[in-house]
Design an enzyme around this catalytic site. Structure first.
Site, mmCIF file in Angstrom:
data_model
loop_
_atom_site.group_PDB
_atom_site.id
_atom_site.type_symbol
_atom_site.label_atom_id
_atom_site.label_comp_id
_atom_site.label_asym_id
_atom_site.label_seq_id
_atom_site.Cartn_x
_atom_site.Cartn_y
_atom_site.Cartn_z
ATOM 1 N N ASP A 115 0.776 -1.164 0.194
ATOM 2 C CA ASP A 115 0.074 -0.176 0.006
ATOM 3 C C ASP A 115 0.696 1.335 -0.099
ATOM 4 O OD1 ASP A 115 -1.407 2.293 0.896
ATOM 5 O OD2 ASP A 115 -2.790 1.034 1.833
ATOM 6 N N HIS A 116 1.043 1.704 -1.083
ATOM 7 C CA HIS A 116 2.166 2.643 -1.474
ATOM 8 C C HIS A 116 2.082 4.140 -0.178
ATOM 9 C CE1 HIS A 116 -0.547 5.004 -3.914
ATOM 10 N NE2 HIS A 116 0.317 6.265 -3.815
ATOM 11 N N HIS A 130 -5.839 2.645 1.700
ATOM 12 C CA HIS A 130 -4.965 4.039 2.071
ATOM 13 C C HIS A 130 -5.632 4.724 3.174
ATOM 14 C CE1 HIS A 130 -2.790 3.363 -1.585
ATOM 15 N NE2 HIS A 130 -3.530 4.163 -2.445
HETATM 16 C C1 BG6 Z 1 -3.437 4.756 -6.124
HETATM 17 C C2 BG6 Z 1 -4.959 4.833 -6.639
HETATM 18 O O1 BG6 Z 1 -3.344 3.706 -4.981
HETATM 19 O O2 BG6 Z 1 -3.357 5.946 -5.457
HETATM 20 C C3 BG6 Z 1 -5.216 6.078 -7.657
HETATM 21 O O3 BG6 Z 1 -5.060 3.556 -7.190
HETATM 22 C C4 BG6 Z 1 -4.661 6.971 -6.901
HETATM 23 O O4 BG6 Z 1 -6.567 5.980 -8.006
HETATM 24 C C5 BG6 Z 1 -3.355 7.186 -6.261
HETATM 25 O O5 BG6 Z 1 -4.742 8.287 -7.987
HETATM 26 C C6 BG6 Z 1 -2.997 8.179 -5.280
HETATM 27 O O6 BG6 Z 1 -1.705 8.293 -5.021
HETATM 28 P P1 BG6 Z 1 -0.756 9.516 -4.652
HETATM 29 O O7 BG6 Z 1 0.661 8.830 -4.242
HETATM 30 O O8 BG6 Z 1 -0.662 10.346 -5.791
HETATM 31 O O9 BG6 Z 1 -1.492 10.224 -3.615
#
Ligand code: BG6
Length: 505
Positions: free
Chosen positions: A185-186, A248
């Site tokens: 989960d980045h 997230h």
């Molecule tokens: C991803 C989602 O996990 O996170 C995307 O699949 C979203 O839809 C993205 O745009 C948002 O990540 P960040 O790092 O740009 O906030």
């Protein structure tokens, strides 16, 4: 930071090498790790996809991605040539049982050249519905069997709902050990998300007031200005709840609300998060209406630019009922948080790209000041800015300069960019390095994923059984449907204007 012990030789195999994630995130992250000399001395990246491509064409395409998306800007010629010499391409079809030997051969060749059995990381940068086929493919080839050395990275969403997540987990756990699984989960790799732990547990200042006695409510906002870009096909099957809330937002909630861990051991942190998820009060089917709101954007204007509605975006069916906005009200049934509402919202095509957590404190128990002095009074709040302009802002009351006693809010700010001279790594840099090192602290365990699905399941069911009658119900460039305001107004609260907007006034 360079690590004391040299990293072991590693081969990173990316399934879905032709996809957006590889192009925008994974390769730029690996390139930056290379520039920071954080990758093992002997490493190789093997991109796997169906299309026929030679190494040269594959590298040229990756270079474009690095030039566009690397935090350091366009790549230097010499550095890129050195880095890309470690990158190769392999055409392989996961669904074809006859294919695959080429991958085994490539792994063996590399290891023969290095004279060691390398660590192998298999990164599944593929749509969720292909995970099963990829796992079966690895199983067939027998290339991911060493519990110490071989790892599997699976992108969220893990499953489509509780039942599919459980089934997928059962399937994968029959093939791989839990210690080999890295569910990514980045958001957990973002510096500011990690800093929530440091902020809460490395300072004695906050823990005593981090509870229902002092905190009135908490708001978590993850707003994006972008729409679905080139990912319409994936997004329309997913929606905001599966794409953002189940993972997230709930992960951020865990870090904000979990109990102090006794160590930074991967399982200790994950145990505390699971405890928190288990304490979230289940939403009853008949209460979904009071606890969750969905929305879909219609056409509108974002930052002065006209934007199409969701149903006009490429790859989206004209009658789509997928939500691009979701807001939740949750309660945590434990001693610390009983009765404190946690409001979560996320949406695409909002007026600003901003992720922040706002902790709203209760009013002071007694106001000794004359009524005229407190006309502009506001409760204390603490805002953790996850992005952009990462930092922490505390709003306090101060006497305004002058001969009259007049109080007004002022902000104390900590900004990453002012406090530290180095740019923080991207989330994927941190997480890829952790996988290479074999550190699972920032990754999700199966029980965590399942608990998160349980929380959103009643809402998923309710939304699936009653199609929305009013979509699109917010214009692009707004903060979502009106119902999201009502959701929080029930308790006398309102969504805060995000702090960046206030700064720029
Ligand atoms: C991803 C989602 O996990 O996170 C995307 O699949 C979203 O839809 C993205 O745009 C948002 O990540 P960040 O790092 O740009 O906030």
């Amino acid at each position: 930071m360079p690590h004391a012990a040299p990293l072991e030789p590693t081969i990173l195999v990316i399934f879905g090498a032709g996809g957006d994630l590889t192009w925008r995130k994974l390769i730029p992250a690996l390139y930056n790790l290379y520039l920071d000399r954080l990758l093992p001395e002997r490493f190789a990246i093997v991109g796997v996809a169906r299309k026929h491509l030679d190494d040269g064409a594959f590298r040229r395409r990756l270079r474009e991605g690095v030039d566009l998306f690397s935090r350091r800007g366009p790549a230097d010629e010499v550095d890129w040539d050195r880095f890309s010499a470690h990158v190769a391409y392999l055409s392989d079809d996961l669904n074809d049982p006859a294919s695959g030997p080429a991958l085994s051969q490539r792994l063996e060749e590399l290891e023969r050249t290095w004279g060691v059995r390398a660590n192998r990381v298999f990164y599944l940068a593929i749509p969720p519905e292909m995970v099963e086929a990829a796992a079966a493919h690895l199983q067939r080839l027998g290339v991911c069997r060493d519990c110490q050395r071989d790892r599997l990275v699976v992108e969220k969403p893990f499953g489509r709902d509780l039942a599919t997540a459980v089934a997928l987990d059962r399937l994968l756990s029959g093939m791989f050990a839990e210690s080999q699984m890295y569910r990514i989960d980045h958001y957990l790799g973002k510096e500011t998300v990690q800093n929530i732990l440091a902020f809460r547990f490395a300072n004695s200042l906050f823990e005593p007031i981090w509870n229902r006695r002092y905190i009135d409510h908490v708001q978590i906002t993850v707003a994006e200005t972008v729409g679905v870009e080139e990912r319409g096909g994936y997004y329309d099957r997913s929606g905001a709840l599966r794409d953002m809330v189940q993972n997230h937002l709930l992960q951020i909630l865990c870090l904000i609300a979990m109990e102090p861990p006794i160590s930074f051991d991967a399982d200790e942190i994950r145990n505390k998060k699971v405890d928190l998820l288990r304490a979230i009060r289940p939403i009853r089917a008949e209460e979904v209406h009071y606890s969750a709101v969905r929305g879909q954007y219609g056409k509108g204007t974002v930052n002065g630019r006209a934007m199409p509605g969701y149903r006009e975006e490429p790859g989206i069916p004209s009658g789509s009922i997928t939500e691009t906005f979701a807001a939740f009200k949750l309660y945590i049934d434990n001693w610390r948080w009983q009765g404190v509402p946690f409001y979560l919202r996320t949406g695409k095509r909002m007026p600003a790209r901003v992720s922040e957590v706002s902790i709203l404190f209760r009013s002071a128990p007694h106001q000794p000041f004359p009524a005229a002095a407190v006309e502009n009074w506001q409760p204390n709040r603490l805002v953790i800015r996850i992005q952009p302009e990462e930092g922490i802002v505390t709003r306090i009351q101060a006497k305004q300069p002058g001969t009259r006693l007049q109080l007004g809010p002022v902000d104390m700010q900590f900004r990453y960019q002012d406090a530290f001279s180095v740019a923080p790594p991207e989330a994927y840099e941190t997480l890829l390095l952790d996988v290479i090192r074999g550190d699972a602290t920032l990754f999700m365990r199966a029980d965590q994923v399942e608990c998160a699905w349980k929380i959103v399941a009643p809402v998923l069911d309710a939304w699936e059984s009653v199609p929305p009658g009013d979509f699109p119900n917010y214009p692009a460039g707004s903060w979502g449907p009106e119902a999201a305001e009502l959701l929080i107004a029930h308790e006398g609260h309102s969504w805060l204007q995000h702090t960046l907007q206030e700064d720029r006034k």
